[in-house]
Each structure stands twice: as structure tokens, then as C-alpha cells.
Design an enzyme around this catalytic site. Structure first.
Site, PDB file in Angstrom:
ATOM      1  N   LYS A   9       0.834  -1.198   0.000  1.00 29.40           N
ATOM      2  CA  LYS A   9       0.000   0.000   0.000  1.00 29.40           C
ATOM      3  C   LYS A   9       0.873   1.253   0.000  1.00 29.40           C
ATOM      4  CE  LYS A   9      -3.720  -0.339   2.569  1.00 29.40           C
ATOM      5  NZ  LYS A   9      -4.366  -0.493   3.887  1.00 29.40           N
ATOM      6  N   ARG A  63      -3.141   3.627   8.504  1.00 34.49           N
ATOM      7  CA  ARG A  63      -3.523   2.434   7.745  1.00 34.49           C
ATOM      8  C   ARG A  63      -2.443   1.356   7.767  1.00 34.49           C
ATOM      9  NH1 ARG A  63      -4.773   4.753   1.879  1.00 34.49           N
ATOM     10  NH2 ARG A  63      -6.031   2.847   1.764  1.00 34.49           N
ATOM     11  N   GLY A 106      -8.373  -6.443   4.279  1.00 32.62           N
ATOM     12  CA  GLY A 106      -9.264  -6.432   5.434  1.00 32.62           C
ATOM     13  C   GLY A 106      -8.773  -7.215   6.641  1.00 32.62           C
ATOM     14  N   MET A 146      -5.963  -6.727   8.489  1.00 32.57           N
ATOM     15  CA  MET A 146      -5.372  -5.928   9.564  1.00 32.57           C
ATOM     16  C   MET A 146      -6.182  -4.651   9.749  1.00 32.57           C
ATOM     17  SD  MET A 146      -1.369  -6.534   8.944  1.00 32.57           S
ATOM     18  CE  MET A 146      -1.479  -6.056   7.256  1.00 32.57           C
ATOM     19  N   ARG A 178      -3.651  -1.711  -6.104  1.00 30.51           N
ATOM     20  CA  ARG A 178      -2.894  -2.960  -5.942  1.00 30.51           C
ATOM     21  C   ARG A 178      -3.302  -3.900  -7.064  1.00 30.51           C
ATOM     22  NH1 ARG A 178      -6.230  -4.340  -0.587  1.00 30.51           N
ATOM     23  NH2 ARG A 178      -8.252  -4.549  -1.550  1.00 30.51           N
ATOM     24  N   HIS A 181     -15.656  -7.833   1.786  1.00 32.29           N
ATOM     25  CA  HIS A 181     -14.580  -8.733   2.206  1.00 32.29           C
ATOM     26  C   HIS A 181     -14.891 -10.190   1.869  1.00 32.29           C
ATOM     27  CE1 HIS A 181     -12.032  -5.828   3.950  1.00 32.29           C
ATOM     28  NE2 HIS A 181     -12.903  -5.414   4.852  1.00 32.29           N
ATOM     29  N   ARG A 199      -0.586 -47.517 -11.923  1.00 31.23           N
ATOM     30  CA  ARG A 199      -0.483 -48.422 -10.765  1.00 31.23           C
ATOM     31  C   ARG A 199      -1.276 -49.687 -11.029  1.00 31.23           C
ATOM     32  NH1 ARG A 199      -1.215 -43.156  -7.315  1.00 31.23           N
ATOM     33  NH2 ARG A 199      -2.646 -42.915  -9.054  1.00 31.23           N
ATOM     34  N   ARG A 216       3.936 -49.450 -13.193  1.00 31.86           N
ATOM     35  CA  ARG A 216       4.587 -49.924 -11.974  1.00 31.86           C
ATOM     36  C   ARG A 216       4.017 -51.275 -11.584  1.00 31.86           C
ATOM     37  NH1 ARG A 216       3.734 -46.764  -6.495  1.00 31.86           N
ATOM     38  NH2 ARG A 216       1.710 -47.788  -6.656  1.00 31.86           N
ATOM     39  N   GLU A 226      12.695 -44.301  -4.156  1.00 32.39           N
ATOM     40  CA  GLU A 226      11.783 -43.888  -3.085  1.00 32.39           C
ATOM     41  C   GLU A 226      12.272 -44.297  -1.709  1.00 32.39           C
ATOM     42  OE1 GLU A 226       7.916 -45.631  -3.791  1.00 32.39           O
ATOM     43  OE2 GLU A 226       8.791 -47.382  -4.755  1.00 32.39           O
ATOM     44  N   SER A 232      12.195 -42.882 -11.649  1.00 33.53           N
ATOM     45  CA  SER A 232      11.066 -42.021 -11.345  1.00 33.53           C
ATOM     46  C   SER A 232      11.077 -41.815  -9.838  1.00 33.53           C
ATOM     47  CB  SER A 232       9.767 -42.681 -11.800  1.00 33.53           C
ATOM     48  OG  SER A 232       8.682 -41.894 -11.391  1.00 33.53           O
ATOM     49  N   GLY A 257       9.725 -41.387  -6.538  1.00 31.92           N
ATOM     50  CA  GLY A 257       8.452 -41.563  -5.831  1.00 31.92           C
ATOM     51  C   GLY A 257       8.536 -40.758  -4.549  1.00 31.92           C
ATOM     52  N   THR A 258       8.233 -39.470  -4.662  1.00 27.83           N
ATOM     53  CA  THR A 258       8.532 -38.587  -3.531  1.00 27.83           C
ATOM     54  C   THR A 258       7.556 -38.733  -2.369  1.00 27.83           C
ATOM     55  OG1 THR A 258       7.464 -36.851  -4.799  1.00 27.83           O
ATOM     56  CG2 THR A 258       9.871 -36.867  -4.772  1.00 27.83           C
ATOM     57  N   ASP A 317       6.687 -41.786  -0.953  1.00 27.53           N
ATOM     58  CA  ASP A 317       7.395 -42.731  -0.082  1.00 27.53           C
ATOM     59  C   ASP A 317       8.758 -42.193   0.321  1.00 27.53           C
ATOM     60  OD1 ASP A 317       5.659 -44.724   0.507  1.00 27.53           O
ATOM     61  OD2 ASP A 317       6.173 -45.989  -1.207  1.00 27.53           O
ATOM     62  N   CYS A 371       7.020 -38.734  -9.825  1.00 28.80           N
ATOM     63  CA  CYS A 371       5.596 -39.030  -9.787  1.00 28.80           C
ATOM     64  C   CYS A 371       5.136 -38.840  -8.353  1.00 28.80           C
ATOM     65  CB  CYS A 371       5.304 -40.428 -10.291  1.00 28.80           C
ATOM     66  SG  CYS A 371       6.135 -41.713  -9.360  1.00 28.80           S
ATOM     67  N   TYR A 405      10.707 -35.029 -17.000  1.00 30.43           N
ATOM     68  CA  TYR A 405       9.258 -34.847 -16.900  1.00 30.43           C
ATOM     69  C   TYR A 405       8.792 -34.852 -15.448  1.00 30.43           C
ATOM     70  CZ  TYR A 405       8.900 -39.828 -15.894  1.00 30.43           C
ATOM     71  OH  TYR A 405       9.023 -41.044 -15.312  1.00 30.43           O
TER      72      TYR A 405
HETATM   73  P1  ADP Z   1      -7.830  -2.083   4.063  1.00 27.88           P
HETATM   74  O1  ADP Z   1      -6.427  -2.527   3.920  1.00 27.88           O
HETATM   75  O2  ADP Z   1      -8.617  -2.884   5.023  1.00 27.88           O
HETATM   76  O3  ADP Z   1      -8.504  -1.868   2.748  1.00 27.88           O
HETATM   77  P2  ADP Z   1      -7.351   0.728   4.157  1.00 27.88           P
HETATM   78  O4  ADP Z   1      -6.181   1.208   4.888  1.00 27.88           O
HETATM   79  O5  ADP Z   1      -7.225   0.646   2.690  1.00 27.88           O
HETATM   80  O6  ADP Z   1      -7.768  -0.662   4.764  1.00 27.88           O
HETATM   81  O7  ADP Z   1      -8.569   1.645   4.529  1.00 27.88           O
HETATM   82  C1  ADP Z   1      -9.887   1.295   4.301  1.00 27.88           C
HETATM   83  C2  ADP Z   1     -10.648   2.429   3.667  1.00 27.88           C
HETATM   84  O8  ADP Z   1     -10.514   3.634   4.405  1.00 27.88           O
HETATM   85  C3  ADP Z   1     -10.142   2.775   2.297  1.00 27.88           C
HETATM   86  O9  ADP Z   1     -10.828   2.048   1.362  1.00 27.88           O
HETATM   87  C4  ADP Z   1     -10.461   4.223   2.142  1.00 27.88           C
HETATM   88  O10 ADP Z   1     -11.681   4.388   1.481  1.00 27.88           O
HETATM   89  C5  ADP Z   1     -10.577   4.729   3.552  1.00 27.88           C
HETATM   90  N1  ADP Z   1      -9.455   5.629   3.779  1.00 27.88           N
HETATM   91  C6  ADP Z   1      -8.206   5.304   4.115  1.00 27.88           C
HETATM   92  N2  ADP Z   1      -7.417   6.393   4.191  1.00 27.88           N
HETATM   93  C7  ADP Z   1      -8.199   7.441   3.876  1.00 27.88           C
HETATM   94  C8  ADP Z   1      -7.982   8.833   3.741  1.00 27.88           C
HETATM   95  N3  ADP Z   1      -6.791   9.360   3.945  1.00 27.88           N
HETATM   96  N4  ADP Z   1      -9.021   9.601   3.401  1.00 27.88           N
HETATM   97  C9  ADP Z   1     -10.230   9.057   3.185  1.00 27.88           C
HETATM   98  N5  ADP Z   1     -10.509   7.765   3.276  1.00 27.88           N
HETATM   99  C10 ADP Z   1      -9.511   6.946   3.617  1.00 27.88           C
HETATM  100 MG    MG Z   2       5.965 -46.074  -3.281  1.00 30.38          MG
HETATM  101 MG    MG Z   3      -7.758  -0.819   1.283  1.00 28.28          MG
END
Ligand code: ADP
Ligand code: MG
Ligand code: MG
Length: 891
Positions: free
Chosen positions: A23, A93, A102, A104, A337, A453, A559, A615, A750, A769, A771-772, A774, A837, A857
Site C-alpha cells: 500500500k 492504515r 481487510g 489488519m 494494488r 470482504h 499403478r 509400476r 523412493e 522415477s 516416488g517422492t 514414499d 511421480c 518430466y
Molecule cells: P484495508 O487494507 O482494510 O482496505 P485501508 O487502509 O485501505 O484498509 O482503509 C480502508 C478504507 O478507508 C479505504 O478504502 C479508504 O476508502 C478509507 N481511507 C483510508 N485512508 C483514507 C484517507 N486518507 N481519506 C479518506 N478515506 C480513507
Molecule cells: Mg511407493
Molecule cells: Mg484498502
């Protein structure tokens, strides 16, 4: 100079992913390209690791760098954190190297307190907006930093809406929000015994701590385990000035994919909400608008978004998943991303990007994850079947699934551990439900859109998912849902089609998958790149046919014991085993001979000249006899009812033989070639069947290339003797049939001893061949069934082992034996053919390993052949990139 832990978005070095997370690096890169990104800075993953090393403490060095960066941010924006007249508000963030959507935590609107909220209200002349932002901050901060359950706040909000007769949050007025804020603060005081922190700097550092901590929350740990992301990487923290989508009707927030992540179609795809903040869209609480209607709502913004998407896609040369916010008619980009996508979409996008000249074929091949292709080879709903459609929602992740309805993620997990197939039905999902999504066949939500999510997680795992199915009236208390007058109860079976978004009552038959034209095209590009062949493991002509259809160049493991297991043959096989004299045994084998011969003739005909490694019998003989305990019960029953003496005697006779064959450790007992060293007549029969079949099929004008494989050799003398046996039978067959033919004799490697003495063994072998399966058992000294049932999961969860070695080849240990086996073997016999195999033959990292060793192969189950072909091509391309000293690019 002090180590640098904090980087402004426009500073050098700020786009290193390893250090700043995906990010952060992308925010910096977009800033430099000149896109409208709210300004800010990133605290590195190194700071996160230092934080954990110091026992969850931020060092004064990092603290100082953060304060300095904050001052730069304040200077640039002309606002100050905590300034009552002109307050800066920021988002804090999370953002790791690998995107974990989503999983963290993030806190928005930080810097709000009783004073700054007044300042915001005055400054924007919009007090409703100011108080809405404040209450959002209190709730998010309390949840993420203070650990309070969202439920307390949501319940209070719901009560307020009900009391006032409102349908949605946008109806609440400034005065309403003021009241809500008061109540929220009381909730905080009641449950934490402390009042809500008003000092913005304190808020900031507490949140940075909490975001670091969220690297180790339960769902993040689970997600990392599912996706094999190492636990030591840590998360970066991005601090960014806020822009506001909740400023009114000319503001909003949304998510856009540059192409459809479900089908791959080249179209802007996504959703948005007017007058809302980011979390509202992704949390799946309000069902958002499809992006297409933004064109009417805000034509200029739409146009600008379209252009930005194109620019980002070309810049990153891949489909992008973009978060944006519109503040009073002005567009801001908050994240980009690589977009997660279904296998179907991945293939279409790769193929079309080559056609559009965005990238070449080799790059396109690297863009598709071989593991994902399995999804396309899953069953589909039989369209011929009469369907009773119940409802339809948004087709969030394709695929078909049948299962019993459950309404709770924990329950889904429990039932699936009991072997039940379940479908999770929820009003909406939160990231806390991820274990339930993993455990279920499919997920349905009645609220939330395609970018929720639930949908993102399900697509990443290739699980079917339907979102926003609003006609489902879910009642969690009575554990049922209604669609008009139909009631579906907990435990009822339903079937869903994630490709169309349809839900059906009951179980519906599924049909076999086929490869799409685009898929075939991509695989043909893959085959052009690599010389390593992909063979299939197939024991019968049906599997052999599938193998050819999926592009296998031969059979790497056929087999023969599966031919013995057929129910019509078991009596003959048993009488062979039970025979007391050599005559009796030969008689039984003579009966088996034509059956085996027929099996081989059909397979040879199906394979039309492609090589087949056969075999000879491998398992211990007692596997073909009834279970001892069952027999004991039968004998006891017969004795009790004074049954016919001959019947009793027969059973007792079998029981005696079962006892005789019983071994304390069958895996290491009389099996494989050892069996034939003691009872050569069994292999003699099998080899005769193979060569007779070869001669017969060749007489019909079809080429046959049999490769006879001797299992479980650990000393060259075993192979010497077996080789002689096979050669003798070949001469005999040639004499008897008057047909000349070629064949090869090889062995499975093997056992560790075979790998270590591979040079001696190679003198007697045309091929090896590995035989990973065994070899893994015998190298670790694990029996697979016991290990997987009893301790392997614990080992993997606690990082004793990085991965299950039966799934992904243990390169450090077992791999060393494979390596020495190949090297020693080739040294002694330069024309030795080598392959692998077993399960590992279809797994991408193991395939790369085999390629690097120069194997000829890999062989895997027919359904994994397509993904193995792609993995083989990727191994070749990466290997060449490495040679050209370019950094290998993965994902
Ligand atoms: P996640 O990784 O869970 O998507 P983000 O850090 O991307 O979390 O934040 C979730 C949402 O919060 C983003 O989709 C964005 O819309 C909103 N957000 C994050 N930073 C800002 C910001 N500086 N201004 C406005 N909205 C924000
Ligand atoms: Mg065997
Ligand atoms: Mg996000």
C-alpha cells in the site's frame, strides 16, 4: 546517520515494497506519477519488526521520525493535528508486503476531539459532516485500539434509528450525531473504565501500536497460513491526511477494478456509495451502487476515474484494484494494488493483455498462478437438470457448490471438520468470519456487494460466493431464511451457482469441466516455452483419456494394484494369495493374466503410442484381504449360531492367512519388489500380461512404448534380479507372439538408500522415477496417514515445519536426496531418463525444483496436468530470467 524508518510519499526510496508494504509503496509511486493522492508518510516494516523485538514498544528514534514527518505533513497541508481552528485529520492504515485485504486494522478521522470537531464544523460549514466523522472515529478507534466490540456501538445506532424512525445513517442530523457521540463516550467509559483520549498525539501513537499489533491478530495469522506468507515480514503503517466522502451528496467513496475480476472482461468494474466513507463500501453493511451509474451521478469524476484506471493498469501492467474517494466533486485515489481475480478472469486478462500489446506472452504466462487453475477443473451444475430456482444475488465468485445451510462461521468450521459440506449464509460478513468462509463450500450474504470482504476472500480461494442477495430474509435467532413464502431451515440442503448468482433448493447433479479456448491458448503458449514434459498418473483408460485431453505427453505412473482391487477380481486375487501350493497359486495367476492383459490393451490403445510407465505390484498382499477385526466378528457369529462347518472353516482359513501376513510395520514390510523377490510368479504374470498386450496392440498397427517400473528398490541387487525376470518374459513373449517390440526397465527411487547409491542402480536402469511420497515418508521417518492425522498440522501451525512436506516437496532434506539421485544416476548412465511421480509432481514449487535439476518430466493426476504445464513453463522462463541476471518476478 540514523536509520531511516519513516518516508514521506514523495521521498526517494519510498516505493520499495519490502520496506514500505504494498500500500505504502504504491501510494508513493502514484504520488510521483502525479495522481491526486492525499499527502502522507509511511512507517516501515522494519519499524514494525523493531517494535516487536523491543516487546511491543515504539523506539524514541521512530517516535522522533514520526513527529518530524507529521510536521512536514502539517506544513504541506497548512493544517495542524489538534488545531481547534484548522485541524488536520489523518488515517492510520496498515499495509503489508503481500496484500491481505481487510485482515489488519485501519483507523480513519484521527485527530478528532471535542474541540477540533467544532473547528471542522465551522471550517466546512457542515456540522452534520463534522459530527458524523467524529462518531466514526470514536467507534473505529475504540474497536481497533481499545478492543471494544463494534456491537455496542452498532446496537446503540440501531436503537437511535428505530427511535427516530430513520432507515439509514445518512438521515441522522448534526444534533442526532451529537447525542450519539455522548452515548458512545459513555460506552467507552463503562467498558474500559477510562474516558476517551482527547489528545491527538496520544491517539496517534496508540493507533500506530494497534496497527502494528494487528499483524498478529487471529485472522491475519490464519490468512498468512492459507497463503503461505511468512510471519516475520511485519506490516508498515501509512499515515495520510483525510479526504472526506461523507461531505454530502457531491461526495462519496468507492472501489474500482480495471477489469472484471470475476470474468476478466475488459470493463470498469466496481461500486460506490454517495455520502459515505471507505469502510462503508468494503464492510458490506450498505449495498453499494454499481460503478456504471457514477457516469450519471458525477460525469466528470467518472471520466477522470476511467482515465486514471487506464493509466494505472498500463503503469503496473496488470489489472488493478483501486480505492477512491470523491470530496465535494474532487477525485482522490487512496490505494491501488494488483487485483485478486478468479482463475477464469486471470486467463482471460492474460490472453487479452497480450492481444492489446500491454505485455508479451512470457509475461502473461507469469501472471497466472498455476495453483488457481484447479478452480476451472471443478464440476459445474448440470444445465440439463430441472432446476428449482430460489433466489438470485450478485455473482461474486464463480463455481458451483452444494451443502447444508449454516448461519454461523464457528459452526461452519465445526461441521466441516466432521466431514459435512456446508454453505455459510450471513446477512453480511466481516473479516472475522474468514475461518467460516474457508470451511464452507460457498458463502451467501444478503447485504454487501461484489467488493465486500466476503467476496474478495472467496475469490482469492476459488470458493463460490453470492453477495447482496436481498430477497433472502435471514432470521439468525430462529436459524432460517425466507424467500417470499419458502422457508429454508438450518441444515437444509441448497445448491448455488456463483457464476450466475443463483440459489437452488436441494442437491443438483454436477458435470465434468472442459477447458475453454482461452485456457487452451494460454497452455499452448506454455508448451512452447518448456522442454520439460508433463505426464499424468492414470490407472485406467478413462483417466488416460482425461490425461490426453488435458495435454499430458504420457503416463508417468500406472499403478497395477488398482486393477487388482476391482470387485469382480478380488475373489481371484484372494484365492491367489490364499493358495497353499505353487500349483494353486499359478492357477489363480493364470486366471488373472487375461484380465490384466485386457486392461493394458485398452490403455495402450487409448494412449496411441505415448509412453506409459507401468509400476508392478506395490502394496503388501494383506491389503487385498478382508479386515482382521471384521473377520473375527464373522467367525465368532458363525460359531455362535453353529453354522455349516465348511463355511466356518473357510472363514477361519482366511483369518489364519490374514494373521500370517500381518506385519507390525507394513509400510516397511513385504511389499514392492521385495514381494516379487519372494514370490516372482506375481511379477511374471504381470510382465507377461504387459508384453502380450504390447504385441497384440502393435499387431493392430498402434505404437506402444511400455516402460516397466520396479517399485521400492533399495539395493541394486534387487533391480538386477527383476531386470533379468523382465528380460526373460520379454523374450518369451516375442517368441510366443512372433512380434518384436521395444521396452524399457526402470525403477522408482523412493528410499534414501536408493538415492544414495543411485550410481549403482542407474547401471541397471533405463529410467528413474522419484516416488517422492514414499521418499518423504522414509526420509522423515513419518508414516503419512499417522503424521497427517496426529501431528503435522501442529507442526505447520507452530512453524516447526514451514509446510506440509507431503504437499510441497521438502527441498532441504528430501530434495537433497532427489538431487543426489539425479546427479549420481546421470553420471553412471548419461542417457538415464528422470522424472517425478506422486503428489509433488503437480505442485508449482516442486515443479520448479525438478526443472532446476534438469528432470525430463513430472507426472501428476490428470486434473493437475494443465496447472503443471503452466508451472513448467514458468519454471523455464524464471530460470532464463535468472540467467539473464534479471530479478525473478513472482506474482
Ligand atoms: P484495508 O487494507 O482494510 O482496505 P485501508 O487502509 O485501505 O484498509 O482503509 C480502508 C478504507 O478507508 C479505504 O478504502 C479508504 O476508502 C478509507 N481511507 C483510508 N485512508 C483514507 C484517507 N486518507 N481519506 C479518506 N478515506 C480513507
Ligand atoms: Mg511407493
Ligand atoms: Mg484498502
Amino acid at each position: 546517520m540514523d536509520k531511516k524508518f519513516v518516508f514521506m510519499f514523495d521521498q526517494a526510496g519510498s516505493s520499495e515494497k519490502e520496506l514500505l508494504g504494498g500500500k505504502g509503496a504504491n501510494l508513493a509511486e502514484m504520488t510521483r506519477i502525479g495522481l491526486p493522492v492525499p499527502y502522507g508518510f509511511t512507517i516501515s516494516t522494519a519499524a514494525c519488526n523493531a517494535y516487536f523485538e523491543a516487546g511491543q514498544v515504539i523506539s524514541s528514534q521512530v517516535e522522533m521520525q514520526v513527529i518530524e514527518a507529521l510536521q512536514t505533513l502539517e506544513a504541506k497541508t497548512g493544517k495542524r493535528l489538534g488545531d481547534p481552528t484548522n485541524p488536520l485529520l489523518v488515517s492510520v492504515r496498515s499495509g503489508a508486503v503481500h496484500s491481505m485485504p481487510g485482515m489488519m486494522d485501519t483507523v480513519l478521522n484521527l485527530g478528532m476531539n471535542d474541540e477540533t470537531v467544532e473547528g471542522m464544523a465551522e471550517l466546512t460549514n457542515n456540522s452534520r459532516f463534522a459530527y458524523d466523522s467524529y462518531r466514526r472515529f470514536i467507534q473505529m478507534f475504540s474497536n481497533v485500539v481499545l478492543g471494544l466490540d463494534n456491537y455496542y456501538f452498532e446496537r446503540h445506532l440501531e436503537d437511535t434509528r428505530e427511535e427516530k424512525g430513520y432507515h439509514s445513517d445518512t438521515e441522522l442530523t448534526a444534533e442526532d450525531w451529537k447525542q450519539v457521540i455522548k452515548e458512545f463516550k459513555t460506552i467507552v467509559l463503562t467498558y474500559t473504565k477510562k474516558s476517551f483520549p482527547e489528545d491527538p498525539r496520544e491517539q496517534l501513537f496508540l493507533t500506530i501500536n494497534a496497527v502494528f499489533d494487528s499483524w498478529n491478530n487471529q485472522r491475519a495469522v490464519l490468512y498468512r497460513r492459507l497463503h503461505h506468507i511468512p510471519g516475520h515480514l511485519g506490516t508498515a503503517v501509512n499515515i495520510q491526511s483525510m479526504v472526506f466522502g461523507n461531505m454530502g451528496e457531491d461526495s462519496g467513496t468507492g472501489v474500482a477494478f480495471t477489469r472484471n475480476p470475476s470474468t476478466g472482461e475488459s470493463e470498469l468494474y466496481g461500486e460506490y456509495l454517495i455520502n459515505a466513507q471507505g469502510e462503508d463500501v468494503v464492510a458490506g453493511i450498505r449495498t453499494p451502487q454499481p460503478i456504471a451509474s457514477l457516469e450519471q451521478d458525477m460525469p466528470d469524476v467518472y471520466q477522470q476515474l476511467l482515465e486514471t484506471c487506464q493509466l494505472l493498469e498500463n503503469h503496473y501492467q496488470d489489472m488493478q484494484d483501486i480505492e477512491f474517494t470523491v470530496e465535494s466533486g474532487k477525485l482522490f485515489i487512496l490505494q491501488t494494488r494488483t487485483g485478486k481475480r478468479t482463475a477464469q478472469a486471470a486467463i482471460r486478462i492474460a490472453v487479452e493483455m497480450v492481444r492489446e500489446n500491454i505485455m508479451d506472452k512470457r509475461h502473461a504466462l507469469l501472471r497466472v498462478d498455476p495453483d488457481q487453475l484447479d478452480q476451472l477443473l471443478h464440476h459445474r451444475i448440470d444445465p440439463e437438470h430441472n432446476l428449482t430456482k430460489l433466489a438470485a444475488g450478485l455473482p461474486a465468485s464463480p463455481g458451483a457448490a452444494t451443502g447444508q445451510v449454516v448461519f454461523d462461521a464457528d459452526e461452519a468450521e465445526v461441521l466441516s471438520k466432521d466431514g459435512k459440506k456446508v454453505i455459510l449464509v450471513r446477512p453480511e460478513t466481516t473479516p472475522e468470519d474468514i475461518h467460516g468462509i474457508v470451511a464452507s463450500q460457498a458463502t451467501i450474504t444478503s447485504r454487501g456487494g461484489m467488493t465486500s470482504h466476503a467476496a474478495v476472500v472467496a475469490r482469492g480461494m476459488g470458493k463460490a460466493c453470492i453477495c447482496g442477495c436481498e430477497s433472502l430474509k435471514i432470521n439468525l435467532d430462529s436459524k432460517q431464511f425466507n424467500v417470499e413464502s419458502t422457508t429454508v431451515k438450518h441444515g437444509d440442503t441448497i445448491t448455488i451457482d456463483g457464476t450466475t448468482g443463483e440459489i437452488f433448493l436441494g442437491e443438483i447433479p454436477m458435470i465434468e469441466p472442459e477447458l475453454s479456448d482461452e485456457f487452451k491458448l494460454l497452455l499452448s503458449w506454455a508448451d512452447e516455452e518448456t522442454k520439460m514434459g508433463v505426464r499424468a498418473n492414470a490407472d485406467n483408460s478413462v483417466d488416460a483419456q482425461k490425461a490426453l485431453e488435458f495435454g499430458a505427453v504420457g503416463i508417468g505412473l500406472c499403478r497395477t494394484e488398482h486393477m487388482f482391487m476391482d470387485s469382480s477380481r478380488i475373489p481371484t486375487v484372494q484365492s491367489m494369495i490364499l493358495s497353499e501350493t505353487m500349483e494353486e497359486r499359478k492357477e489363480a495367476l493364470d486366471k488373472l493374466l487375461p484380465m490384466q492383459q485386457q486392461d493394458f490393451e485398452t490403455i495402450f490403445e487409448t494412449m496411441q503410442g505415448h509412453p506409459i510407465t507401468i509400476r508392478l505390484l506395490d502394496p503388501p498382499l494383506h491389503e487385498f484381504l478382508p479386515d482382521k477385526e471384521d473377520l473375527l466378528i464373522e467367525v465368532t457369529k458363525l460359531q455362535m449360531k453353529n453354522a455349516d462347518a465348511s463355511e466356518l472353516q473357510e472363514k477361519q482359513n482366511i483369518l489364519r492367512k490374514v494373521r500370517l501376513l500381518e506385519e507390525s510395520n507394513p509400510m516397511l514390510g513385504l511389499r514392492g519388489c521385495r514381494l516379487a523377490m519372494i514370490h516372482p510368479e506375481i511379477y511374471e504374470m504381470q510382465v507377461k500380461a504387459i508384453f502380450n498386450a504390447t504385441a497384440n496392440v502393435m499387431k493392430r498397427g498402434i505404437k506402444v512404448k511400455p516402460e516397466i517400473m520396479i517399485p521400492l528398490v533399495s539395493h541394486v541387487n534387487e533391480l538386477k534380479e527383476m531386470r533379468q525376470l523382465v528380460n526373460q518374459m520379454a523374450e518369451q513373449a516375442k517368441d510366443e507372439t512372433g512380434q518384436e517390440f521395444d521396452y524399457q526397465i526402470g525403477t522408482m527411487i523412493e528410499t534414501p538408500r536408493a538415492a544414495l547409491t543411485a550410481d549403482q542402480i542407474a547401471e541397471k536402469a533405463d529410467f528413474f522415477s522419484f516416488g517422492t511420497n514414499d521418499l518423504t515418508q522414509t526420509t522423515f521417518g513419518y508414516s503419512r496417514d499417522d503424521a497427517e492425522g496426529k501431528f503435522l498440522q501442529h507442526y505447520v501451525e507452530n512453524n516447526v515445519l514451514p509446510r506440509n512436506p507431503f504437499v510441497s516437496l521438502d527441498q532441504e532434506g528430501v530434495g537433497k536426496l532427489v538431487e543426489s539421485g539425479v546427479e549420481l544416476g546421470r553420471k553412471a548412465n548419461p542417457v538415464l531418463k528422470t522424472g517425478i511421480c506422486g503428489e509433488h509432481g503437480g505442485e508449482k514449487e516442486s515443479i520448479q525444483f525438478c526443472f532446476d535439476l534438469g528432470m525430463d518430466y513430472v507426472s501428476c493426476s490428470p486434473f493437475r496436468v494443465p496447472s503443471a504445464r503452466l508451472a513448467a513453463a514458468q519454471a523455464t522462463i524464471r530460470n532464463e530470467q535468472r540467467k539473464a541476471m534479471k530479478v525473478p518476478q513472482y506474482n
